[in-house]
Design a protein around this motif. Structure first.
Motif, PDB file in Angstrom:
ATOM      1  N   VAL A  53       0.843  -1.200   0.000  1.00  0.00           N
ATOM      2  CA  VAL A  53       0.000   0.000   0.000  1.00  0.00           C
ATOM      3  C   VAL A  53       0.874   1.244   0.000  1.00  0.00           C
ATOM      4  CG1 VAL A  53      -1.602   1.343   1.408  1.00  0.00           C
ATOM      5  CG2 VAL A  53      -2.013  -1.087   1.043  1.00  0.00           C
ATOM      6  N   LYS A  54       1.932   1.228   0.788  1.00  0.00           N
ATOM      7  CA  LYS A  54       2.814   2.388   0.853  1.00  0.00           C
ATOM      8  C   LYS A  54       3.499   2.614  -0.489  1.00  0.00           C
ATOM      9  CE  LYS A  54       6.131   4.539   3.864  1.00  0.00           C
ATOM     10  NZ  LYS A  54       6.886   4.454   5.090  1.00  0.00           N
ATOM     11  N   SER A  55       3.946   1.537  -1.160  1.00  0.00           N
ATOM     12  CA  SER A  55       4.603   1.710  -2.453  1.00  0.00           C
ATOM     13  C   SER A  55       3.615   2.189  -3.504  1.00  0.00           C
ATOM     14  CB  SER A  55       5.276   0.411  -2.898  1.00  0.00           C
ATOM     15  OG  SER A  55       4.305  -0.573  -3.192  1.00  0.00           O
ATOM     16  N   ASN A  56       2.350   1.777  -3.431  1.00  0.00           N
ATOM     17  CA  ASN A  56       1.333   2.271  -4.359  1.00  0.00           C
ATOM     18  C   ASN A  56       1.092   3.754  -4.145  1.00  0.00           C
ATOM     19  OD1 ASN A  56       0.966  -0.156  -5.626  1.00  0.00           O
ATOM     20  ND2 ASN A  56      -0.845  -0.729  -4.460  1.00  0.00           N
ATOM     21  N   GLU A  57       1.091   4.192  -2.887  1.00  0.00           N
ATOM     22  CA  GLU A  57       0.903   5.609  -2.605  1.00  0.00           C
ATOM     23  C   GLU A  57       2.048   6.421  -3.194  1.00  0.00           C
ATOM     24  OE1 GLU A  57       0.510   5.982   1.601  1.00  0.00           O
ATOM     25  OE2 GLU A  57      -1.499   5.132   1.647  1.00  0.00           O
ATOM     26  N   VAL A  58       3.270   5.899  -3.089  1.00  0.00           N
ATOM     27  CA  VAL A  58       4.432   6.603  -3.641  1.00  0.00           C
ATOM     28  C   VAL A  58       4.314   6.677  -5.157  1.00  0.00           C
ATOM     29  CG1 VAL A  58       6.928   6.449  -3.986  1.00  0.00           C
ATOM     30  CG2 VAL A  58       5.955   6.057  -1.720  1.00  0.00           C
ATOM     31  N   SER A  59       3.919   5.566  -5.801  1.00  0.00           N
ATOM     32  CA  SER A  59       3.795   5.590  -7.261  1.00  0.00           C
ATOM     33  C   SER A  59       2.647   6.490  -7.685  1.00  0.00           C
ATOM     34  CB  SER A  59       3.606   4.178  -7.809  1.00  0.00           C
ATOM     35  OG  SER A  59       2.367   3.654  -7.403  1.00  0.00           O
ATOM     36  N   ASP A  60       1.555   6.550  -6.898  1.00  0.00           N
ATOM     37  CA  ASP A  60       0.456   7.464  -7.212  1.00  0.00           C
ATOM     38  C   ASP A  60       0.926   8.908  -7.121  1.00  0.00           C
ATOM     39  OD1 ASP A  60      -1.258   5.383  -7.661  1.00  0.00           O
ATOM     40  OD2 ASP A  60      -2.288   5.534  -5.717  1.00  0.00           O
ATOM     41  N   ARG A  61       1.747   9.205  -6.106  1.00  0.00           N
ATOM     42  CA  ARG A  61       2.267  10.566  -5.971  1.00  0.00           C
ATOM     43  C   ARG A  61       3.173  10.913  -7.142  1.00  0.00           C
ATOM     44  NH1 ARG A  61       4.567   9.866  -0.519  1.00  0.00           N
ATOM     45  NH2 ARG A  61       2.763   9.023   0.507  1.00  0.00           N
ATOM     46  N   SER A  62       4.026   9.956  -7.549  1.00  0.00           N
ATOM     47  CA  SER A  62       4.919  10.250  -8.675  1.00  0.00           C
ATOM     48  C   SER A  62       4.113  10.387  -9.963  1.00  0.00           C
ATOM     49  CB  SER A  62       5.985   9.167  -8.812  1.00  0.00           C
ATOM     50  OG  SER A  62       5.402   7.922  -9.138  1.00  0.00           O
ATOM     51  N   LEU A  63       3.036   9.594 -10.116  1.00  0.00           N
ATOM     52  CA  LEU A  63       2.174   9.714 -11.285  1.00  0.00           C
ATOM     53  C   LEU A  63       1.483  11.069 -11.286  1.00  0.00           C
ATOM     54  CD1 LEU A  63       0.928   8.389 -13.775  1.00  0.00           C
ATOM     55  CD2 LEU A  63      -0.842   7.452 -12.303  1.00  0.00           C
ATOM     56  N   ALA A  64       1.025  11.495 -10.114  1.00  0.00           N
ATOM     57  CA  ALA A  64       0.378  12.804 -10.011  1.00  0.00           C
ATOM     58  C   ALA A  64       1.389  13.911 -10.347  1.00  0.00           C
ATOM     59  CB  ALA A  64      -0.195  13.010  -8.620  1.00  0.00           C
ATOM     60  N   SER A  65       2.631  13.762  -9.900  1.00  0.00           N
ATOM     61  CA  SER A  65       3.620  14.802 -10.190  1.00  0.00           C
ATOM     62  C   SER A  65       3.971  14.813 -11.681  1.00  0.00           C
ATOM     63  CB  SER A  65       4.870  14.612  -9.340  1.00  0.00           C
ATOM     64  OG  SER A  65       5.515  13.401  -9.659  1.00  0.00           O
ATOM     65  N   ILE A  66       3.950  13.645 -12.333  1.00  0.00           N
ATOM     66  CA  ILE A  66       4.202  13.597 -13.774  1.00  0.00           C
ATOM     67  C   ILE A  66       3.064  14.271 -14.518  1.00  0.00           C
ATOM     68  CG2 ILE A  66       4.324  12.043 -15.770  1.00  0.00           C
ATOM     69  CD1 ILE A  66       5.838  10.072 -13.932  1.00  0.00           C
ATOM     70  N   GLU A  67       1.821  13.962 -14.125  1.00  0.00           N
ATOM     71  CA  GLU A  67       0.663  14.594 -14.757  1.00  0.00           C
ATOM     72  C   GLU A  67       0.680  16.100 -14.528  1.00  0.00           C
ATOM     73  OE1 GLU A  67      -2.626  12.519 -13.062  1.00  0.00           O
ATOM     74  OE2 GLU A  67      -2.483  10.861 -14.482  1.00  0.00           O
ATOM     75  N   GLU A  68       1.071  16.520 -13.325  1.00  0.00           N
ATOM     76  CA  GLU A  68       1.144  17.946 -13.025  1.00  0.00           C
ATOM     77  C   GLU A  68       2.196  18.635 -13.891  1.00  0.00           C
ATOM     78  OE1 GLU A  68       2.233  20.860  -9.254  1.00  0.00           O
ATOM     79  OE2 GLU A  68       1.788  18.754  -8.883  1.00  0.00           O
ATOM     80  N   ALA A  69       3.339  17.975 -14.084  1.00  0.00           N
ATOM     81  CA  ALA A  69       4.400  18.551 -14.919  1.00  0.00           C
ATOM     82  C   ALA A  69       3.944  18.663 -16.369  1.00  0.00           C
ATOM     83  CB  ALA A  69       5.659  17.693 -14.822  1.00  0.00           C
ATOM     84  N   GLU A  70       3.233  17.635 -16.865  1.00  0.00           N
ATOM     85  CA  GLU A  70       2.727  17.685 -18.237  1.00  0.00           C
ATOM     86  C   GLU A  70       1.706  18.809 -18.395  1.00  0.00           C
ATOM     87  OE1 GLU A  70       1.214  13.768 -18.892  1.00  0.00           O
ATOM     88  OE2 GLU A  70       3.178  12.949 -19.403  1.00  0.00           O
ATOM     89  N   LEU A  71       0.833  18.967 -17.399  1.00  0.00           N
ATOM     90  CA  LEU A  71      -0.166  20.032 -17.447  1.00  0.00           C
ATOM     91  C   LEU A  71       0.492  21.402 -17.433  1.00  0.00           C
ATOM     92  CD1 LEU A  71      -3.153  20.775 -17.477  1.00  0.00           C
ATOM     93  CD2 LEU A  71      -3.127  20.666 -14.993  1.00  0.00           C
ATOM     94  N   ARG A  72       1.504  21.570 -16.583  1.00  0.00           N
ATOM     95  CA  ARG A  72       2.211  22.849 -16.534  1.00  0.00           C
ATOM     96  C   ARG A  72       2.904  23.155 -17.872  1.00  0.00           C
ATOM     97  NH1 ARG A  72       3.385  25.161 -11.324  1.00  0.00           N
ATOM     98  NH2 ARG A  72       2.449  23.875  -9.696  1.00  0.00           N
ATOM     99  N   ALA A  73       3.486  22.126 -18.489  1.00  0.00           N
ATOM    100  CA  ALA A  73       4.147  22.327 -19.782  1.00  0.00           C
ATOM    101  C   ALA A  73       3.138  22.718 -20.851  1.00  0.00           C
ATOM    102  CB  ALA A  73       4.877  21.047 -20.195  1.00  0.00           C
ATOM    103  N   GLU A  74       1.962  22.098 -20.803  1.00  0.00           N
ATOM    104  CA  GLU A  74       0.920  22.437 -21.775  1.00  0.00           C
ATOM    105  C   GLU A  74       0.441  23.869 -21.578  1.00  0.00           C
ATOM    106  OE1 GLU A  74      -3.468  20.729 -22.914  1.00  0.00           O
ATOM    107  OE2 GLU A  74      -1.956  19.317 -22.188  1.00  0.00           O
TER     108      GLU A  74
END
Length: 146
Positions: A53-74
């Motif tokens: 569960v903890k590793s899934n939370e970390v991957s969800d956070r990294s996925l959210a940060s990737i999506e946030e970076a893509e949105l900011r670039a757009e």
């Protein structure tokens, strides 16, 4: 009275002996060992699940940060940070629009002049006299009505 006391004392010692015999039997020992192994297995499973569960939370956070970076670039592509205010950007867009390629026709639909208004003063004067017709793919068309 002594007889009752002795009887109770004998019964108590018989119960203790019976309990010791039952508790020391191989069936009870096997059940105790099985319970201990089962408890240990449950503890290990719980720890692994908590780690997953903890590793899934970390991957969800990294996925959210990737999506946030893509949105900011757009957003940066749509609204470039050129240091201009909104008003300055609007004036720059108007100026850029005025420098687009134009074609001016006379009343008989003959091409009179064409080019960039910023480079040709005569063309600019003709555009001021003419009526706007349409704009197609960055080119503006005007007609001088006499």
């Amino acid at each position: 009275m002594d007889w009752i006391k002795n009887s109770m004392s004998n019964r108590k010692s018989q119960n203790e002996n019976l309990n010791n015999t039952v508790m020391n039997s191989s069936t009870v020992k096997t059940q105790k060992n099985l319970s201990a192994i089962l408890g240990l297995a449950l503890a290990v499973i719980t720890l692994f699940q908590a780690g997953a569960v903890k590793s899934n939370e970390v991957s969800d956070r990294s996925l959210a940060s990737i999506e946030e970076a893509e949105l900011r670039a757009e957003i940066d592509n749509i609204f470039p940070d050129d240091g201009l205010t909104i008003t300055e950007r609007a004036y720059a867009e108007i100026a850029a629009e005025q420098t687009k390629y134009v074609k001016v026709f006379n009343a008989e639909n003959e091409l009179v002049a064409q080019g960039l208004t910023t480079e040709n003063d005569e063309l600019r004067q003709l555009v001021k006299q003419a009526d706007f017709l349409t704009q197609v793919s960055g080119q503006k068309y005007y007609r001088i009505s006499e």
